[in-house]
Enzyme design. Structure first.
Site, PDB file in Angstrom:
ATOM      1  N   LYS A   9       9.135  -0.819  11.874  1.00  0.00           N
ATOM      2  CA  LYS A   9       9.717  -1.884  11.033  1.00  0.00           C
ATOM      3  C   LYS A   9      11.248  -1.775  11.077  1.00  0.00           C
ATOM      4  O   LYS A   9      11.794  -1.425  12.124  1.00  0.00           O
ATOM      5  CB  LYS A   9       9.167  -1.814   9.609  1.00  0.00           C
ATOM      6  CG  LYS A   9       7.635  -1.715   9.613  1.00  0.00           C
ATOM      7  CD  LYS A   9       7.008  -1.917   8.279  1.00  0.00           C
ATOM      8  CE  LYS A   9       5.503  -1.747   8.421  1.00  0.00           C
ATOM      9  NZ  LYS A   9       4.756  -2.209   7.282  1.00  0.00           N
ATOM     10  N   HIS A  93       3.172 -10.399  12.568  1.00  0.00           N
ATOM     11  CA  HIS A  93       2.987  -9.399  11.503  1.00  0.00           C
ATOM     12  C   HIS A  93       3.099 -10.098  10.145  1.00  0.00           C
ATOM     13  O   HIS A  93       3.878 -11.041   9.984  1.00  0.00           O
ATOM     14  CB  HIS A  93       4.042  -8.298  11.634  1.00  0.00           C
ATOM     15  CG  HIS A  93       3.778  -7.129  10.754  1.00  0.00           C
ATOM     16  ND1 HIS A  93       4.057  -7.150   9.396  1.00  0.00           N
ATOM     17  CD2 HIS A  93       3.224  -5.914  11.003  1.00  0.00           C
ATOM     18  CE1 HIS A  93       3.686  -5.989   8.874  1.00  0.00           C
ATOM     19  NE2 HIS A  93       3.181  -5.225   9.819  1.00  0.00           N
ATOM     20  N   GLU A 164      -4.939  -6.273   9.955  1.00  0.00           N
ATOM     21  CA  GLU A 164      -4.141  -5.603   8.923  1.00  0.00           C
ATOM     22  C   GLU A 164      -4.298  -6.368   7.617  1.00  0.00           C
ATOM     23  O   GLU A 164      -3.598  -7.369   7.401  1.00  0.00           O
ATOM     24  CB  GLU A 164      -2.667  -5.581   9.318  1.00  0.00           C
ATOM     25  CG  GLU A 164      -2.364  -4.774  10.544  1.00  0.00           C
ATOM     26  CD  GLU A 164      -0.938  -4.237  10.516  1.00  0.00           C
ATOM     27  OE1 GLU A 164      -0.777  -3.022  10.569  1.00  0.00           O
ATOM     28  OE2 GLU A 164      -0.001  -5.037  10.415  1.00  0.00           O
ATOM     29  N   SER A 202      -1.957   1.313   5.762  1.00  0.00           N
ATOM     30  CA  SER A 202      -2.065   2.622   5.121  1.00  0.00           C
ATOM     31  C   SER A 202      -2.901   3.615   5.926  1.00  0.00           C
ATOM     32  O   SER A 202      -3.647   4.422   5.353  1.00  0.00           O
ATOM     33  CB  SER A 202      -2.604   2.481   3.690  1.00  0.00           C
ATOM     34  OG  SER A 202      -1.668   1.767   2.893  1.00  0.00           O
TER      35      SER A 202
HETATM   36  P1  PGA Z   1       1.603   0.931   6.923  1.00  0.00           P
HETATM   37  O1  PGA Z   1       2.074  -0.332   7.782  1.00  0.00           O
HETATM   38  O2  PGA Z   1       0.928   1.882   7.894  1.00  0.00           O
HETATM   39  O3  PGA Z   1       2.858   1.486   6.358  1.00  0.00           O
HETATM   40  O4  PGA Z   1       0.649   0.434   5.904  1.00  0.00           O
HETATM   41  C1  PGA Z   1       1.279  -0.865   8.811  1.00  0.00           C
HETATM   42  C2  PGA Z   1       1.940  -2.065   9.420  1.00  0.00           C
HETATM   43  O5  PGA Z   1       2.577  -2.846   8.719  1.00  0.00           O
HETATM   44  O6  PGA Z   1       1.846  -2.279  10.646  1.00  0.00           O
END
Ligand code: PGA
Length: 247
Positions: A9, A93, A164, A202
């Site tokens: 990110k 995303h 996701e 997560s």
């Molecule tokens: P996270 O993010 O593993 O911090 O939940 C996953 C993502 O947004 O690709």
């Protein structure tokens, strides 16, 4: 082979930290078997990661623009990403959809651009908490898939889909393996088995294996944990193939 995709990110905030995280990930990847590790750093660190990565990991981007070049201030095209050795690109995303108003139509243009440029797109799909509470999990996902991949022959094209659930991203509340498996089957029913389906939301070193073994995902999209080399290393060790015992 399973995919482990690290989505950094908008992190970290400096090159020194980016190099440190990369070094930690690379050390773990060297002993990981049967995995394709892809690091998706912010654009400004692509070079640092590439230089350190050699052939140990693949490089990915977190977004791309659909035109090849031109007067589009602030954008980076799929062809430019290909030129700096990216092989994958995350598209659609939920944070792009939420904060930048990205639509399925725009996602589709980006997917088409990525494919034309020779990148493998990773299309993110998932329901929000409101959609879930309202009883509709598969409906938004079906629209994201059908509209996002419109005009793409998934039997002839390398495309990856990442499920996701939006409410599971960065919250520490991962989706249950049973529910994730249900959605994985739903995606495979639409697209067939040739398209790799990843789980994200997560993911950590403890829950990673169950998404692969019990819910039969082809890989993981990892956010927060991909910035913590120690935990990411544990995750990689847990999901990589164990050496076969000699008889
Ligand atoms: P996270 O993010 O593993 O911090 O939940 C996953 C993502 O947004 O690709």
């Amino acid at each position: 082979m399973i995919y482990v995709v690290a989505n950094w990110k908008c992190n970290p905030t400096n090159t020194k930290e980016a190099k440190k995280i990369t070094a930690g990930i690379l050390a773990a990847v060297k002993s990981a078997r049967g995995t394709e590790t892809v690091i998706c750093p912010p654009f400004c660190y692509l070079d640092e990661v590439l230089e350190a990565a050699k052939k140990t990991v693949k490089l990915g981007a977190q977004d791309c623009f659909w035109e090849e070049s031109g007067a589009y201030t602030g954008e980076l095209s799929a062809w430019q990403l290909k030129d700096v050795k990216c092989q994958y690109v995350i598209i659609g995303h939920s944070e792009r959809r939420k904060y930048f108003g990205e639509t399925n139509e725009q996602t589709n243009k980006k997917i088409k651009a990525a494919v034309s440029a020779g990148l493998t797109p990773i299309l993110c799909v998932g329901e929000t908490r409101e959609e879930r509470v309202g009883g509709s999990i598969t409906q938004p996902i079906e629209a994201q898939i059908k509209e996002g991949l419109a005009g793409i022959d998934v039997f002839q094209t390398a495309v990856i889909v990442a499920y996701e659930p939006v409410w599971a991203i960065g919250t520490g509340q991962a989706c249950s393996v049973e529910e994730a498996n249900y959605v994985r089957q739903f995606v495979n029913n639409i697209l067939g088995d040739k398209v790799a389906v990843l789980y994200g939301g997560s993911v950590n070193a403890d829950n990673a294996v169950s998404y692969l073994k019990d819910a039969k995902f082809n890989g993981l999209l990892v956010g927060g944990v991909s910035l913590k080399p120690d935990e990411f290393s544990k995750l990689l060790t847990n999901v990589s193939e164990k050496p076969k015992n000699k008889v």
